[in-house]
Design a protein around this motif. Sequence first.
Motif, PDB file in Angstrom:
ATOM      1  N   THR A  74       0.819  -1.205   0.000  1.00 30.79           N
ATOM      2  CA  THR A  74       0.000   0.000   0.000  1.00 30.79           C
ATOM      3  C   THR A  74       0.858   1.263   0.000  1.00 30.79           C
ATOM      4  OG1 THR A  74      -1.847  -1.098   1.101  1.00 30.79           O
ATOM      5  CG2 THR A  74      -1.720   1.292   1.314  1.00 30.79           C
ATOM      6  N   SER A  75       1.930   1.286   0.806  1.00 30.19           N
ATOM      7  CA  SER A  75       2.789   2.476   0.837  1.00 30.19           C
ATOM      8  C   SER A  75       3.429   2.717  -0.516  1.00 30.19           C
ATOM      9  CB  SER A  75       3.869   2.322   1.915  1.00 30.19           C
ATOM     10  OG  SER A  75       4.790   1.304   1.583  1.00 30.19           O
ATOM     11  N   ASN A  76       3.785   1.632  -1.203  1.00 28.20           N
ATOM     12  CA  ASN A  76       4.374   1.742  -2.536  1.00 28.20           C
ATOM     13  C   ASN A  76       3.374   2.348  -3.517  1.00 28.20           C
ATOM     14  OD1 ASN A  76       6.852   0.737  -4.157  1.00 28.20           O
ATOM     15  ND2 ASN A  76       5.122   0.052  -5.383  1.00 28.20           N
ATOM     16  N   THR A  77       2.130   1.895  -3.458  1.00 29.47           N
ATOM     17  CA  THR A  77       1.136   2.362  -4.417  1.00 29.47           C
ATOM     18  C   THR A  77       0.608   3.757  -4.080  1.00 29.47           C
ATOM     19  OG1 THR A  77      -0.534   1.087  -3.198  1.00 29.47           O
ATOM     20  CG2 THR A  77       0.427   0.056  -5.144  1.00 29.47           C
ATOM     21  N   ILE A  78       0.633   4.163  -2.792  1.00 28.60           N
ATOM     22  CA  ILE A  78       0.309   5.553  -2.453  1.00 28.60           C
ATOM     23  C   ILE A  78       1.321   6.478  -3.117  1.00 28.60           C
ATOM     24  CG2 ILE A  78       0.282   7.247  -0.583  1.00 28.60           C
ATOM     25  CD1 ILE A  78      -0.913   5.106   1.215  1.00 28.60           C
ATOM     26  N   GLY A  79       2.594   6.111  -3.030  1.00 29.79           N
ATOM     27  CA  GLY A  79       3.627   6.896  -3.700  1.00 29.79           C
ATOM     28  C   GLY A  79       3.420   6.940  -5.199  1.00 29.79           C
ATOM     29  N   MET A  80       3.013   5.820  -5.797  1.00 33.34           N
ATOM     30  CA  MET A  80       2.788   5.775  -7.238  1.00 33.34           C
ATOM     31  C   MET A  80       1.619   6.673  -7.651  1.00 33.34           C
ATOM     32  SD  MET A  80       3.482   1.757  -8.199  1.00 33.34           S
ATOM     33  CE  MET A  80       3.523   2.033  -9.965  1.00 33.34           C
ATOM     34  N   ALA A  81       0.572   6.701  -6.833  1.00 32.72           N
ATOM     35  CA  ALA A  81      -0.590   7.536  -7.147  1.00 32.72           C
ATOM     36  C   ALA A  81      -0.211   9.017  -7.125  1.00 32.72           C
ATOM     37  CB  ALA A  81      -1.714   7.257  -6.157  1.00 32.72           C
ATOM     38  N   ILE A  82       0.499   9.430  -6.086  1.00 28.37           N
ATOM     39  CA  ILE A  82       0.929  10.832  -5.977  1.00 28.37           C
ATOM     40  C   ILE A  82       1.921  11.172  -7.086  1.00 28.37           C
ATOM     41  CG2 ILE A  82       2.134  12.512  -4.522  1.00 28.37           C
ATOM     42  CD1 ILE A  82       1.051  10.938  -2.091  1.00 28.37           C
TER      43      ILE A  82
ATOM     44  N   ILE B 144      10.072   4.996  -3.448  1.00 26.20           N
ATOM     45  CA  ILE B 144      10.211   4.218  -4.681  1.00 26.20           C
ATOM     46  C   ILE B 144       8.956   4.382  -5.535  1.00 26.20           C
ATOM     47  CG2 ILE B 144      10.325   1.869  -5.621  1.00 26.20           C
ATOM     48  CD1 ILE B 144      12.074   1.170  -3.140  1.00 26.20           C
ATOM     49  N   GLY B 145       7.798   4.262  -4.895  1.00 29.64           N
ATOM     50  CA  GLY B 145       6.538   4.416  -5.617  1.00 29.64           C
ATOM     51  C   GLY B 145       6.378   5.794  -6.210  1.00 29.64           C
ATOM     52  N   LEU B 146       6.838   6.828  -5.519  1.00 28.50           N
ATOM     53  CA  LEU B 146       6.764   8.191  -6.025  1.00 28.50           C
ATOM     54  C   LEU B 146       7.481   8.303  -7.372  1.00 28.50           C
ATOM     55  CD1 LEU B 146       5.488  10.767  -4.710  1.00 28.50           C
ATOM     56  CD2 LEU B 146       7.807  11.395  -4.010  1.00 28.50           C
ATOM     57  N   GLY B 147       8.689   7.739  -7.449  1.00 30.27           N
ATOM     58  CA  GLY B 147       9.438   7.776  -8.702  1.00 30.27           C
ATOM     59  C   GLY B 147       8.809   6.924  -9.782  1.00 30.27           C
ATOM     60  N   LEU B 148       8.366   5.727  -9.406  1.00 32.44           N
ATOM     61  CA  LEU B 148       7.741   4.827 -10.377  1.00 32.44           C
ATOM     62  C   LEU B 148       6.468   5.433 -10.961  1.00 32.44           C
ATOM     63  CD1 LEU B 148       7.979   1.396  -8.511  1.00 32.44           C
ATOM     64  CD2 LEU B 148       9.263   2.065 -10.529  1.00 32.44           C
ATOM     65  N   GLY B 149       5.620   5.946 -10.081  1.00 34.51           N
ATOM     66  CA  GLY B 149       4.349   6.489 -10.536  1.00 34.51           C
ATOM     67  C   GLY B 149       4.504   7.662 -11.473  1.00 34.51           C
ATOM     68  N   ALA B 150       5.497   8.509 -11.224  1.00 33.91           N
ATOM     69  CA  ALA B 150       5.724   9.672 -12.083  1.00 33.91           C
ATOM     70  C   ALA B 150       6.286   9.264 -13.441  1.00 33.91           C
ATOM     71  CB  ALA B 150       6.671  10.649 -11.397  1.00 33.91           C
ATOM     72  N   GLU B 151       7.081   8.220 -13.461  1.00 33.21           N
ATOM     73  CA  GLU B 151       7.754   7.838 -14.709  1.00 33.21           C
ATOM     74  C   GLU B 151       6.826   7.234 -15.746  1.00 33.21           C
ATOM     75  OE1 GLU B 151       9.926   5.323 -17.526  1.00 33.21           O
ATOM     76  OE2 GLU B 151       8.600   4.600 -15.949  1.00 33.21           O
ATOM     77  N   LEU B 152       5.869   6.406 -15.310  1.00 34.14           N
ATOM     78  CA  LEU B 152       5.085   5.626 -16.266  1.00 34.14           C
ATOM     79  C   LEU B 152       4.232   6.473 -17.214  1.00 34.14           C
ATOM     80  CD1 LEU B 152       4.074   2.655 -13.952  1.00 34.14           C
ATOM     81  CD2 LEU B 152       5.854   2.693 -15.701  1.00 34.14           C
TER      82      LEU B 152
END
Length: 393
Positions: A49-57, A105-113
Amino acid sequence: MSATYKKVFWASGFGWMFDAMDVALLSFIMVALRQEWGLSGEQAGLLGTSNTIGMAIGAVAGGYLADRIGRKPVFMLTLVLFGAASLASSFATGFAIMLLFRFLIGLGLGAELPVASTLVNEFAPPEKRGRTVVLLESFWAVGWILAAVISYFIIPAYGWRIAVIIGALPLVYALFIRRNIPESPKFQQRDQRVPLKELLTAHKRETITLWIVWFAITFSYYGMFLWMPSVLVDKGFTMIKSFQYVLIMTLAQLPGYFAAAYLVEKWGRKQTLATFLFMTGVMAFAFGNSTGTGGLLMTGALLSFFNLGAWGALYAYTPENYPTPLRATGSGFASGVGRIGSVIAPYLVGHYSSLHYSYTFIFGMFTAVLLIGTIVLLVVGKETRDRREPSPA
């Protein structure tokens, strides 16, 4: 232009592959951390969940910034962010600090895609645009396969920390990106900025459709695949056998992408996406009810085939719903809002499994959400295959 297009495609594809490798490693690491740190099912779910919260933001912020300062700089910075955070997470000593690193990690992943898919969309020839973006998504399967191989051979023998360090390779790759990727010509030629409110005014129908479909696919994907190794362990397989079977299932992702890449140009984006979404729901229900090894492998492979094919079609479909000045922002918001599903699902699986709910119930939940997404897409969504670029209001 042809040489530049190919350079952008391959460079973006390798970035995509590293993203997938990191997300996939988490699903395998969760098994090891539950044993090493004695984590409960809910705690393991919170890591996802913490990973995907970062990806959403990150998706919302990355898409917005890419329409303001450019696709290339945002793409490069996101790779550095998630690579550095991944490397740091290999030194985590407890649950709380790992939660923080997984968020970064999720913050970077989410922004990149969404930025990468927008960049490739704007370089691709119109007659190949849909197929090209689906093939870009196929690098995700390569990343998952690499993660499964690394986990199978590295984690049992050398531990999860070494596997995570390997996942930090994008730090080096980001330097290559900075030197070799040009900025999108469409971004450079844009003659206006579009107000953010147009997402829910001039493009309201497209935006709402995309948000619902994105929610359905992220809810199902992150709920099912982040927990896949753990599900197999709970069904009685050893950790090593679980990793081996997930690797076999993951191999089916590549033909799923290739089928979708062909069909988005043959059938169109909408029909291809709806078909793959529906079949993902069918296979989710079948997997949840499977018990024997053969049934689990067959339904798991078909689940991978259709779910990842749906992802490819969705990435081709999403940016075509918006004009150039709003393309990355619209894609980023669709990904970010939809990823609320990816925030909820990993925790729900951990919660329900800790309460001893059956996997028939859990995977039936994914089936229901996927069917809702399919119906909304068919009833409200627009076909974009031969559509001229949408005009700003």
